[in-house]
Design a protein around this motif. Structure first.
Motif, mmCIF file in Angstrom:
data_model
loop_
_atom_site.group_PDB
_atom_site.id
_atom_site.type_symbol
_atom_site.label_atom_id
_atom_site.label_comp_id
_atom_site.label_asym_id
_atom_site.label_seq_id
_atom_site.Cartn_x
_atom_site.Cartn_y
_atom_site.Cartn_z
ATOM 1 N N GLY A 1 16.677 18.217 -8.171
ATOM 2 C CA GLY A 1 15.497 17.621 -7.567
ATOM 3 C C GLY A 1 15.827 16.841 -6.313
ATOM 4 N N THR A 2 14.932 16.909 -5.332
ATOM 5 C CA THR A 2 15.065 16.134 -4.106
ATOM 6 C C THR A 2 13.750 15.440 -3.800
ATOM 7 O OG1 THR A 2 14.345 17.887 -2.578
ATOM 8 C CG2 THR A 2 16.682 17.833 -3.175
ATOM 9 N N VAL A 3 13.839 14.368 -3.033
ATOM 10 C CA VAL A 3 12.648 13.632 -2.594
ATOM 11 C C VAL A 3 12.500 13.853 -1.098
ATOM 12 C CG1 VAL A 3 11.538 11.381 -2.459
ATOM 13 C CG2 VAL A 3 13.026 11.911 -4.379
ATOM 14 N N GLY A 4 11.697 14.802 -0.717
ATOM 15 C CA GLY A 4 11.482 15.067 0.699
ATOM 16 C C GLY A 4 12.604 15.898 1.295
ATOM 17 N N ALA A 5 12.241 16.682 2.294
ATOM 18 C CA ALA A 5 13.232 17.493 2.996
ATOM 19 C C ALA A 5 14.211 16.585 3.726
ATOM 20 C CB ALA A 5 12.535 18.412 3.990
ATOM 21 N N GLY A 6 15.486 16.946 3.678
ATOM 22 C CA GLY A 6 16.490 16.185 4.400
ATOM 23 C C GLY A 6 16.877 14.873 3.763
ATOM 24 N N SER A 7 16.478 14.652 2.521
ATOM 25 C CA SER A 7 16.852 13.415 1.839
ATOM 26 C C SER A 7 18.354 13.387 1.623
ATOM 27 C CB SER A 7 16.137 13.315 0.494
ATOM 28 O OG SER A 7 16.563 14.363 -0.364
ATOM 29 N N THR A 8 18.875 12.183 1.405
ATOM 30 C CA THR A 8 20.297 12.075 1.087
ATOM 31 C C THR A 8 20.616 12.873 -0.161
ATOM 32 O OG1 THR A 8 20.505 9.923 2.145
ATOM 33 C CG2 THR A 8 22.158 10.474 0.512
ATOM 34 N N GLN A 9 19.657 12.929 -1.114
ATOM 35 C CA GLN A 9 19.873 13.743 -2.310
ATOM 36 C C GLN A 9 20.184 15.186 -1.936
ATOM 37 O OE1 GLN A 9 17.319 11.521 -1.983
ATOM 38 N NE2 GLN A 9 16.565 10.856 -3.974
ATOM 39 N N GLU A 10 19.438 15.718 -0.974
ATOM 40 C CA GLU A 10 19.655 17.099 -0.568
ATOM 41 C C GLU A 10 20.945 17.243 0.242
ATOM 42 O OE1 GLU A 10 17.458 20.799 1.777
ATOM 43 O OE2 GLU A 10 16.428 18.877 1.586
ATOM 44 N N GLU B 1 0.863 -1.191 0.000
ATOM 45 C CA GLU B 1 0.000 0.000 0.000
ATOM 46 C C GLU B 1 0.893 1.232 0.000
ATOM 47 O OE1 GLU B 1 -3.373 2.090 2.858
ATOM 48 O OE2 GLU B 1 -3.216 -0.093 2.808
ATOM 49 N N ASN B 2 0.698 2.127 -0.955
ATOM 50 C CA ASN B 2 1.506 3.346 -1.063
ATOM 51 C C ASN B 2 0.845 4.499 -0.336
ATOM 52 O OD1 ASN B 2 1.859 1.714 -3.823
ATOM 53 N ND2 ASN B 2 3.774 2.765 -3.356
ATOM 54 N N LYS B 3 1.602 5.134 0.555
ATOM 55 C CA LYS B 3 1.146 6.333 1.253
ATOM 56 C C LYS B 3 2.264 7.374 1.180
ATOM 57 C CE LYS B 3 -2.353 4.532 4.410
ATOM 58 N NZ LYS B 3 -3.372 5.506 3.995
ATOM 59 N N PRO B 4 2.421 8.017 0.012
ATOM 60 C CA PRO B 4 3.548 8.935 -0.162
ATOM 61 C C PRO B 4 3.344 10.267 0.556
ATOM 62 C CG PRO B 4 2.164 8.938 -2.113
ATOM 63 C CD PRO B 4 1.613 7.876 -1.207
ATOM 64 N N GLY B 5 4.469 10.908 0.866
ATOM 65 C CA GLY B 5 4.426 12.254 1.431
ATOM 66 C C GLY B 5 5.264 12.388 2.680
ATOM 67 N N ALA B 6 5.790 13.602 2.895
ATOM 68 C CA ALA B 6 6.550 13.959 4.097
ATOM 69 C C ALA B 6 7.752 13.041 4.301
ATOM 70 C CB ALA B 6 5.648 13.952 5.326
ATOM 71 N N GLY B 7 8.431 12.680 3.203
ATOM 72 C CA GLY B 7 9.625 11.862 3.318
ATOM 73 C C GLY B 7 9.393 10.530 3.999
ATOM 74 N N GLY B 8 8.230 9.939 3.769
ATOM 75 C CA GLY B 8 7.921 8.631 4.338
ATOM 76 C C GLY B 8 7.226 8.669 5.683
ATOM 77 N N VAL C 1 14.523 21.842 -5.860
ATOM 78 C CA VAL C 1 13.126 21.693 -6.264
ATOM 79 C C VAL C 1 12.618 20.373 -5.664
ATOM 80 C CG1 VAL C 1 11.480 21.572 -8.158
ATOM 81 C CG2 VAL C 1 13.594 22.896 -8.427
ATOM 82 N N PRO C 2 11.686 20.403 -4.707
ATOM 83 C CA PRO C 2 11.238 19.164 -4.048
ATOM 84 C C PRO C 2 10.185 18.416 -4.857
ATOM 85 C CG PRO C 2 10.178 21.063 -3.037
ATOM 86 C CD PRO C 2 11.128 21.608 -4.072
ATOM 87 N N PHE C 3 10.237 17.086 -4.757
ATOM 88 C CA PHE C 3 9.268 16.199 -5.401
ATOM 89 C C PHE C 3 8.861 15.094 -4.428
ATOM 90 C CE2 PHE C 3 11.600 18.074 -8.900
ATOM 91 C CZ PHE C 3 10.639 18.286 -9.879
ATOM 92 N N LYS C 4 7.788 14.378 -4.757
ATOM 93 C CA LYS C 4 7.343 13.259 -3.927
ATOM 94 C C LYS C 4 8.091 11.970 -4.226
ATOM 95 C CE LYS C 4 2.586 14.619 -2.821
ATOM 96 N NZ LYS C 4 1.166 14.220 -2.893
ATOM 97 N N GLY C 5 8.639 11.838 -5.441
ATOM 98 C CA GLY C 5 9.312 10.604 -5.808
ATOM 99 C C GLY C 5 10.411 10.835 -6.821
ATOM 100 N N ALA C 6 11.408 9.932 -6.830
ATOM 101 C CA ALA C 6 12.542 10.065 -7.743
ATOM 102 C C ALA C 6 12.112 9.950 -9.195
ATOM 103 C CB ALA C 6 13.597 9.007 -7.414
ATOM 104 N N ASN C 7 11.065 9.148 -9.457
ATOM 105 C CA ASN C 7 10.623 9.007 -10.851
ATOM 106 C C ASN C 7 10.068 10.324 -11.391
ATOM 107 O OD1 ASN C 7 8.594 8.600 -8.946
ATOM 108 N ND2 ASN C 7 7.395 7.250 -10.256
ATOM 109 N N GLU C 8 9.455 11.138 -10.532
ATOM 110 C CA GLU C 8 8.976 12.456 -10.962
ATOM 111 C C GLU C 8 10.157 13.357 -11.346
ATOM 112 O OE1 GLU C 8 6.691 13.982 -7.705
ATOM 113 O OE2 GLU C 8 4.801 13.301 -8.581
ATOM 114 N N ILE C 9 11.230 13.309 -10.545
ATOM 115 C CA ILE C 9 12.416 14.120 -10.860
ATOM 116 C C ILE C 9 12.980 13.722 -12.218
ATOM 117 C CG2 ILE C 9 14.735 14.774 -10.127
ATOM 118 C CD1 ILE C 9 13.957 14.034 -7.285
#
Length: 308
Positions: free
Chosen positions: A142-151, A53-60, A168-176
């Motif tokens: 692009g980053t996935v959520g605040a504080g991600s390793t990407q950021e 079940e996917n519940k995306p948002g707020a970095g998990g 530029v923040p996104f909900k998922g890496a595929n969107e970036i």
């Protein structure tokens, strides 16, 4: 011995009905795909459906909070990520602490690729740094959520290379990745599973990797270390439950999931994705989760990344 266990406080063997595995990111993304692989094989081993079940948002955090709000009986599991550790430092009012998580096992780790859109006139990491210096703030990453390793890695790159980029923040890496293909986002510190196919088809450029040595899946791509940028961060994926889940259930799940991650089928799947298969005891995984938070803390403090 007959295929089921009985928790000390339960009157029936586990599992007797379907199990939910909650993913905190978008369907079809680099977290979701391994989760569905694990869920499918775990269903066959347990004799009960394990559904994602996917519940995306707020970095998990939305997904993890959902799992932690349910009974701690092994029927609500989290496909946990390094975000779950970092979020306890990133948010001042985070709703959980690491002690609320029962680690079961890490299932994979991955180093990152430094991906660049075709629209940026640079073909090597040195050329990219030169271009970014000549165009401060114009590189959108692009980053996935605040504080991600990407950021975190992007900030470290800005610091060590003397460049300035815009997040530029996104909900998922595929969107970036899709925005990079369109040329609207220029740079991503992304997992191989999200970037590799587009790089090999020539749709994106990859300038470097965060692995200590070159990755076997991308032997032509230099590591940041060999380019004199000693940055080797990695992300990880795992399966967790809520603290208080009966230990016999945690141990049973660990044995089954470890048998999956040790299989040739899983290793081949991970190799194609550019990830590294991992198997751990719950205790080892708990130490890895704590180390993730400890490693991220200095960067979060230095760049004032904490969120209220």
């Amino acid at each position: 011995l007959l295929g089921g266990i009985t928790a000390s406080s339960a009157a029936e063997p586990y599992p007797t009905h379907p199990i939910r595995l909650v993913v905190g990111f978008l369907a079809g993304g680099p977290t979701d795909i391994p989760a569905r692989f694990i869920a499918d094989r775990l269903s066959a081993q347990l004799g009960q459906k394990v559904y994602v079940e996917n519940k995306p948002g707020a970095g998990g955090m939305i997904a993890l909070n959902d799992v932690l709000a349910q009974p701690r009986d092994g029927y609500n599991l989290s496909f946990c990520t390094y975000f779950d550790a970092i979020n306890t430092l990133l948010y001042q009012n985070v709703s959980y602490k690491l002690a609320d998580i029962a680690p079961i096992t890490m299932v994979s780790k991955y180093y990152y690729l430094m991906a660049l859109a075709k629209s940026v006139p640079a073909d090597t990491f040195a050329q990219f740094v030169g271009y970014a210096k000549a165009h401060p703030g114009e590189i959108l990453y692009g980053t996935v959520g605040a504080g991600s390793t990407q950021e975190l890695v992007a900030h470290e790159l800005e610091k060590t290379a003397g460049i300035s980029m815009t997040k530029v923040p996104f909900k998922g890496a595929n969107e970036i990745t899709q925005e990079m293909l369109a040329g609207r986002v220029h740079f991503q510190v992304g997992p191989p599973i999200a970037i590799g196919a587009y790089y090999k088809s020539g749709q994106l450029k990859v300038l470097a990797t965060t692995s200590p040595q070159r990755l076997a899946s991308f032997p032509e791509v230099p590591s940041l270390t060999e380019l004199s940028y000693p940055l080797t961060p990695y992300g990880w994926l795992g399966v967790c439950a809520g603290a208080g889940t009966p230990q016999p259930i945690v141990d049973l799940l660990n044995r089954h999931i470890v048998s999956i991650t040790n299989s040739d089928e899983y290793r081949q799947f991970m190799d194609k994705a550019g990830n590294i298969p991992v198997a751990m005891t719950p205790e080892q995984f708990g130490r890895a989760i704590a180390a993730t938070a400890d490693d991220a803390a200095p960067t979060i403090r230095e760049f004032h990344m904490q969120i209220q």
